[in-house]
Scaffold this active site. Structure first.
Site, PDB file in Angstrom:
ATOM      1  N   THR A   4      -5.044   1.669  -9.333  1.00  0.00           N
ATOM      2  CA  THR A   4      -5.836   3.204  -9.272  1.00  0.00           C
ATOM      3  C   THR A   4      -6.449   2.838 -10.408  1.00  0.00           C
ATOM      4  O   THR A   4      -5.900   2.933 -11.745  1.00  0.00           O
ATOM      5  CB  THR A   4      -4.924   4.427  -8.575  1.00  0.00           C
ATOM      6  N   PHE A  59       1.213  -1.286  -0.047  1.00  0.00           N
ATOM      7  CA  PHE A  59      -0.118   0.077  -0.449  1.00  0.00           C
ATOM      8  C   PHE A  59       1.248   1.084  -0.222  1.00  0.00           C
ATOM      9  O   PHE A  59       0.832   2.113   0.104  1.00  0.00           O
ATOM     10  CB  PHE A  59      -0.642   0.085   1.037  1.00  0.00           C
ATOM     11  N   ALA A  60       1.871   0.906   0.187  1.00  0.00           N
ATOM     12  CA  ALA A  60       3.263   2.160   0.641  1.00  0.00           C
ATOM     13  C   ALA A  60       3.638   2.491  -0.881  1.00  0.00           C
ATOM     14  O   ALA A  60       4.237   2.377  -1.944  1.00  0.00           O
ATOM     15  CB  ALA A  60       4.012   2.206   1.329  1.00  0.00           C
ATOM     16  N   GLY A 102      -5.118  17.852 -13.902  1.00  0.00           N
ATOM     17  CA  GLY A 102      -4.752  16.438 -13.674  1.00  0.00           C
ATOM     18  C   GLY A 102      -6.553  15.498 -13.424  1.00  0.00           C
ATOM     19  O   GLY A 102      -6.426  14.488 -13.050  1.00  0.00           O
ATOM     20  N   ASP A 103      -7.526  16.277 -13.172  1.00  0.00           N
ATOM     21  CA  ASP A 103      -8.772  15.612 -12.381  1.00  0.00           C
ATOM     22  C   ASP A 103      -8.911  15.810 -13.771  1.00  0.00           C
ATOM     23  O   ASP A 103      -9.814  15.837 -14.234  1.00  0.00           O
ATOM     24  CB  ASP A 103      -9.156  16.811 -12.402  1.00  0.00           C
ATOM     25  N   TYR A 109       0.945  10.782 -11.345  1.00  0.00           N
ATOM     26  CA  TYR A 109       0.746   9.906 -10.508  1.00  0.00           C
ATOM     27  C   TYR A 109      -0.118   8.361 -10.793  1.00  0.00           C
ATOM     28  O   TYR A 109       0.107   7.482 -10.815  1.00  0.00           O
ATOM     29  CB  TYR A 109      -0.602   9.754  -9.555  1.00  0.00           C
TER      30      TYR A 109
HETATM   31  N1  UDP Z   1     -12.034  17.917  -4.913  1.00  0.00           N
HETATM   32  C1  UDP Z   1     -12.672  19.036  -4.866  1.00  0.00           C
HETATM   33  N2  UDP Z   1     -12.661  19.566  -3.293  1.00  0.00           N
HETATM   34  C2  UDP Z   1     -11.577  19.563  -2.898  1.00  0.00           C
HETATM   35  C3  UDP Z   1     -11.004  17.865  -2.394  1.00  0.00           C
HETATM   36  C4  UDP Z   1     -11.623  17.494  -4.038  1.00  0.00           C
HETATM   37  O1  UDP Z   1     -13.789  19.741  -5.502  1.00  0.00           O
HETATM   38  O2  UDP Z   1     -11.702  20.021  -0.866  1.00  0.00           O
HETATM   39  C5  UDP Z   1     -13.089  17.330  -6.324  1.00  0.00           C
HETATM   40  C6  UDP Z   1     -12.122  16.809  -7.087  1.00  0.00           C
HETATM   41  O3  UDP Z   1     -11.424  18.208  -7.869  1.00  0.00           O
HETATM   42  C7  UDP Z   1     -11.627  15.924  -7.782  1.00  0.00           C
HETATM   43  C8  UDP Z   1     -13.204  15.162  -6.159  1.00  0.00           C
HETATM   44  O4  UDP Z   1     -13.346  16.111  -5.713  1.00  0.00           O
HETATM   45  O5  UDP Z   1     -12.809  16.024  -8.619  1.00  0.00           O
HETATM   46  C9  UDP Z   1     -12.099  13.971  -5.709  1.00  0.00           C
HETATM   47  O6  UDP Z   1     -11.172  13.926  -5.340  1.00  0.00           O
HETATM   48  P1  UDP Z   1     -10.367  13.284  -4.049  1.00  0.00           P
HETATM   49  O7  UDP Z   1      -9.032  14.518  -3.816  1.00  0.00           O
HETATM   50  O8  UDP Z   1     -10.832  12.780  -3.053  1.00  0.00           O
HETATM   51  O9  UDP Z   1     -10.028  11.948  -5.027  1.00  0.00           O
HETATM   52  P2  UDP Z   1      -9.458  12.021  -6.428  1.00  0.00           P
HETATM   53  O10 UDP Z   1     -10.565  11.781  -7.346  1.00  0.00           O
HETATM   54  O11 UDP Z   1      -8.036  13.014  -6.823  1.00  0.00           O
HETATM   55  O12 UDP Z   1      -8.444  10.961  -6.021  1.00  0.00           O
END
Ligand code: UDP
Length: 323
Positions: A117, A73-74, A278-279, A141
């Site tokens: 992931t 998991f690390a 990156g989202d 990532y």
């Molecule tokens: N998100 C947000 N505000 C926050 C944290 C996350 O709007 O404070 C959004 C983020 O842009 C993504 C979704 O919530 O669209 C899930 O983000 P998270 O970081 O929880 O998980 P990820 O999908 O990046 O692994």
């Protein structure tokens, strides 16, 4: 079985460790505590503080523990941070992971369950995402995890290493004892619950102009215990495999915030921000393969049940593990 859990003091590792111990397995945890917490180490496990970047340390720990399998998991796991510091992601997630694989080969450990992931998929052309969906990451990532999956395939072919790679969608929720507490919290659900607890003034919504029904990103939230159960099933997998793990539902950022407001009974202030680099807009899993091949069934199907368990943990540990 004797299981060696690398990263067992972190969020997902601590819950898997708890379930392994509850089911009668013996667990050794190897963790450097940079992301994990001493208090998230289950007191029934044997704890070794060590760093995967140090080849001798990991090889020594494995040869002492003589496990039948490793769960790995690390890793660093933040999309946004990986866009600012790719070197950290390639170094820790690939180079340090290689030290673990080489130590396994050197000490004769033949089985690994790897935390992968949905970020390997980038901008998928079709939903839900299946194992055959092309993997084209859009952040370092996801790229680092995809590279490690490829390395696992070669180690299987050349060294006979048996692996199961589990591509988590969005892990969320908690057990009675273990929950989500990152020193620098970037995840949506814990951030919203911190607002409910009065520890944060508002939650920032990253992007409201995506091509989704309400303009915010869709994610497939999966309960941490359902993830942990998949790891235990993976220990008995007949051969090496990749599996996607989600519940198949897509919840938007706004829907998560509304559900948190309903469950906590508190008002959640929000502020609308630009997109986070990156989202991907939508990530939704098909988990048919693991259901069919390993008999996995998620027990927490609703977002509400997942958030309810997270809220219970946050109310019990309002300052997280450092309290
Ligand atoms: N998100 C947000 N505000 C926050 C944290 C996350 O709007 O404070 C959004 C983020 O842009 C993504 C979704 O919530 O669209 C899930 O983000 P998270 O970081 O929880 O998980 P990820 O999908 O990046 O692994």
């Amino acid at each position: 079985m004797r299981i060696f859990v690398v990263g067992g003091a972190g969020y997902i590792g601590s819950v898997c460790t708890e379930l392994l111990l509850d089911e009668g397995h013996e667990v050794a945890i190897f963790d450097n505590l940079t992301e994990g917490h001493g208090r998230a180490v289950d007191s029934r496990a044997n704890f070794i503080q060590g760093d995967l970047a140090n080849r001798e340390q990991i090889q020594g720990a494995l040869s002492d523990a003589r496990p039948e399998a490793v769960m790995h998991f690390a890793a660093n796991a933040l999309v946004g941070e990986s866009m600012r510091d790719p070197s950290k992601y390639f170094r820790n997630n690939i180079c340090s992971g290689l030290n673990l694989l080489d130590a396994m080969i050197a000490t004769g450990v033949q089985r690994i369950v790897f935390s992968s992931t949905c970020a390997i998929f980038g901008l998928p052309e079709q939903l839900p995402i299946e194992e055959t969906t092309p993997a084209r990451p859009i952040n370092p990532y996801g790229e680092s995890k995809l590279a490690f999956e490829k390395i696992l395939k070669w180690y299987d072919r050349i060294h006979g290493l048996n692996f199961v790679s589990l591509r988590y969608f969005n892990a969320a929720g908690a057990t009675e004892n273990f929950g989500e507490d990152h020193r620098q919290e970037t995840h949506l659900i814990p951030n919203v619950l911190k607002v409910a607890l009065g520890r944060k003034p508002n939650v920032e919504i990253y992007g409201t102009d995506y091509e989704t029904p309400d303009g915010t990103c869709l994610r497939d939230y999966i309960h941490i215990l359902d993830l942990a159960r998949a790891h235990i099933l993976a220990l008995g997998a007949p051969g090496s495999a990749f599996y996607n793990l989600g519940t198949g539902g897509g919840s938007s950022v706004r829907e998560v915030i509304e559900a948190c407001a309903k469950i906590t009974g508190r008002k959640i202030a929000t502020s609308e921000r630009p997109r986070r680099p990156g989202d991907p807009p939508r990530l939704i899993a098909s988990s048919e393969k693991i259901k069919k091949e390993l008999g996995w069934r998620p027990q927490f199907q609703s977002l509400e049940a997942i958030i309810q368990s997270a809220w219970k943990w946050h109310e019990k540990f309002p300052n997280g593990y450092e309290d």
